[in-house]
Design a protein around this motif. Structure first.
Motif, PDB file in Angstrom:
ATOM      1  N   LEU A  67      18.641  73.190  23.852  1.00 35.17           N
ATOM      2  CA  LEU A  67      20.009  73.184  23.325  1.00 35.17           C
ATOM      3  C   LEU A  67      20.864  72.094  23.978  1.00 35.17           C
ATOM      4  O   LEU A  67      21.624  71.395  23.306  1.00 35.17           O
ATOM      5  CB  LEU A  67      20.656  74.553  23.496  1.00 35.17           C
ATOM      6  CG  LEU A  67      20.066  75.674  22.637  1.00 35.17           C
ATOM      7  CD1 LEU A  67      20.681  77.013  23.007  1.00 35.17           C
ATOM      8  CD2 LEU A  67      20.268  75.368  21.163  1.00 35.17           C
ATOM      9  N   ILE A  68      20.738  71.951  25.293  1.00 34.61           N
ATOM     10  CA  ILE A  68      21.500  70.918  26.005  1.00 34.61           C
ATOM     11  C   ILE A  68      21.103  69.531  25.504  1.00 34.61           C
ATOM     12  O   ILE A  68      21.967  68.690  25.225  1.00 34.61           O
ATOM     13  CB  ILE A  68      21.294  71.050  27.527  1.00 34.61           C
ATOM     14  CG1 ILE A  68      21.977  72.321  28.048  1.00 34.61           C
ATOM     15  CG2 ILE A  68      21.815  69.808  28.259  1.00 34.61           C
ATOM     16  CD1 ILE A  68      21.627  72.668  29.478  1.00 34.61           C
ATOM     17  N   GLY A  76      22.821  64.661  19.833  1.00 33.41           N
ATOM     18  CA  GLY A  76      23.737  64.686  18.697  1.00 33.41           C
ATOM     19  C   GLY A  76      25.049  63.978  18.990  1.00 33.41           C
ATOM     20  O   GLY A  76      25.559  63.226  18.150  1.00 33.41           O
ATOM     21  N   SER A  77      25.589  64.193  20.177  1.00 32.22           N
ATOM     22  CA  SER A  77      26.840  63.532  20.565  1.00 32.22           C
ATOM     23  C   SER A  77      26.657  62.023  20.679  1.00 32.22           C
ATOM     24  O   SER A  77      27.495  61.244  20.191  1.00 32.22           O
ATOM     25  CB  SER A  77      27.340  64.085  21.902  1.00 32.22           C
ATOM     26  OG  SER A  77      27.615  65.452  21.793  1.00 32.22           O
ATOM     27  N   LEU A  78      25.571  61.613  21.324  1.00 37.63           N
ATOM     28  CA  LEU A  78      25.302  60.179  21.443  1.00 37.63           C
ATOM     29  C   LEU A  78      25.089  59.539  20.074  1.00 37.63           C
ATOM     30  O   LEU A  78      25.544  58.414  19.832  1.00 37.63           O
ATOM     31  CB  LEU A  78      24.089  59.936  22.337  1.00 37.63           C
ATOM     32  CG  LEU A  78      24.299  60.153  23.828  1.00 37.63           C
ATOM     33  CD1 LEU A  78      22.974  60.072  24.581  1.00 37.63           C
ATOM     34  CD2 LEU A  78      25.296  59.150  24.389  1.00 37.63           C
ATOM     35  N   HIS A 130      29.523  55.938  15.123  1.00 35.65           N
ATOM     36  CA  HIS A 130      30.973  55.835  14.911  1.00 35.65           C
ATOM     37  C   HIS A 130      31.558  54.579  15.573  1.00 35.65           C
ATOM     38  O   HIS A 130      32.445  53.926  15.006  1.00 35.65           O
ATOM     39  CB  HIS A 130      31.678  57.087  15.436  1.00 35.65           C
ATOM     40  CG  HIS A 130      33.133  57.150  15.135  1.00 35.65           C
ATOM     41  ND1 HIS A 130      33.613  57.391  13.862  1.00 35.65           N
ATOM     42  CD2 HIS A 130      34.220  56.979  15.923  1.00 35.65           C
ATOM     43  CE1 HIS A 130      34.931  57.376  13.883  1.00 35.65           C
ATOM     44  NE2 HIS A 130      35.330  57.132  15.126  1.00 35.65           N
ATOM     45  N   PHE A 131      31.078  54.256  16.754  1.00 37.62           N
ATOM     46  CA  PHE A 131      31.590  53.099  17.492  1.00 37.62           C
ATOM     47  C   PHE A 131      30.629  51.909  17.474  1.00 37.62           C
ATOM     48  O   PHE A 131      30.769  50.989  18.286  1.00 37.62           O
ATOM     49  CB  PHE A 131      31.910  53.490  18.936  1.00 37.62           C
ATOM     50  CG  PHE A 131      33.013  54.505  19.043  1.00 37.62           C
ATOM     51  CD1 PHE A 131      34.320  54.173  18.721  1.00 37.62           C
ATOM     52  CD2 PHE A 131      32.733  55.807  19.441  1.00 37.62           C
ATOM     53  CE1 PHE A 131      35.340  55.117  18.811  1.00 37.62           C
ATOM     54  CE2 PHE A 131      33.741  56.758  19.529  1.00 37.62           C
ATOM     55  CZ  PHE A 131      35.046  56.418  19.215  1.00 37.62           C
ATOM     56  N   LEU A 190      17.668  53.940  24.620  1.00 35.42           N
ATOM     57  CA  LEU A 190      18.046  55.237  25.178  1.00 35.42           C
ATOM     58  C   LEU A 190      17.819  56.350  24.166  1.00 35.42           C
ATOM     59  O   LEU A 190      17.256  57.408  24.501  1.00 35.42           O
ATOM     60  CB  LEU A 190      19.512  55.214  25.616  1.00 35.42           C
ATOM     61  CG  LEU A 190      20.108  56.558  26.048  1.00 35.42           C
ATOM     62  CD1 LEU A 190      19.455  57.052  27.331  1.00 35.42           C
ATOM     63  CD2 LEU A 190      21.616  56.445  26.205  1.00 35.42           C
ATOM     64  N   MET A 191      18.238  56.117  22.934  1.00 37.61           N
ATOM     65  CA  MET A 191      18.100  57.151  21.904  1.00 37.61           C
ATOM     66  C   MET A 191      16.632  57.444  21.595  1.00 37.61           C
ATOM     67  O   MET A 191      16.256  58.604  21.396  1.00 37.61           O
ATOM     68  CB  MET A 191      18.852  56.745  20.638  1.00 37.61           C
ATOM     69  CG  MET A 191      20.353  56.695  20.828  1.00 37.61           C
ATOM     70  SD  MET A 191      21.070  58.253  21.417  1.00 37.61           S
ATOM     71  CE  MET A 191      20.883  59.260  19.966  1.00 37.61           C
TER      72      MET A 191
END
Length: 133
Positions: free
Chosen positions: A11-12, A18-20, A26-27, A39-40
């Motif tokens: 989950l972490i 998901g946040s990355l 987005h950026f 990294l991804m």
């Protein structure tokens, strides 16, 4: 580590990835920060390895038959998901067949496998392989 600890780790990792991914798209971090894609793929490979390990541990507990070794299952899943991901990128216009495409795809696979290997080493130290409480 107990099975629930691995689920919490799952989950972490899901929230972090998901946040990355959100911030990366987005950026435009995939295009601004050259190592962001590495990294991804590293984290994605580790995440797939963790999912495979969790499924492997459930299958091992429920079945009395022999299943392939964990490292083989992880390697097969990471390669399968990596190939499917690259196919998805091409078919949805997220990636183009440019002159550096082969090198980019190869580096993606290398980081997928490196992330999976790192998680496998972590698991082998923490869980004593498949002996989960």
């Amino acid at each position: 580590m107990t099975r629930s600890n691995f689920l919490v780790l799952f989950l972490i990792m899901s929230v972090i990835i998901g946040s990355l991914q959100y911030f990366g798209t987005h950026f435009s971090l995939y295009w601004i920060v050259f190592w962001f894609d590495f990294l991804m793929h590293f984290l994605g490979g580790a995440w797939i390895a963790l999912i495979t390990y969790i499924l492997f541990s459930y299958a091992e507990k429920e079945r009395n038959t022999a299943i392939p070794p964990l490292v083989l299952c992880i390697a097969m899943m990471v390669i399968l998901v990596g190939v499917m991901w690259e196919w998805l990128e091409i078919n949805n216009g997220l990636s183009q067949l440019e002159k550096n495409y082969f090198i980019d795809t190869l580096s993606d696979f290398v980081f997928d496998v490196t992330g999976a290997s790192a998680l496998y080493l972590f698991i082998s130290k923490k869980a004593n392989f498949i002996k989960i409480k």
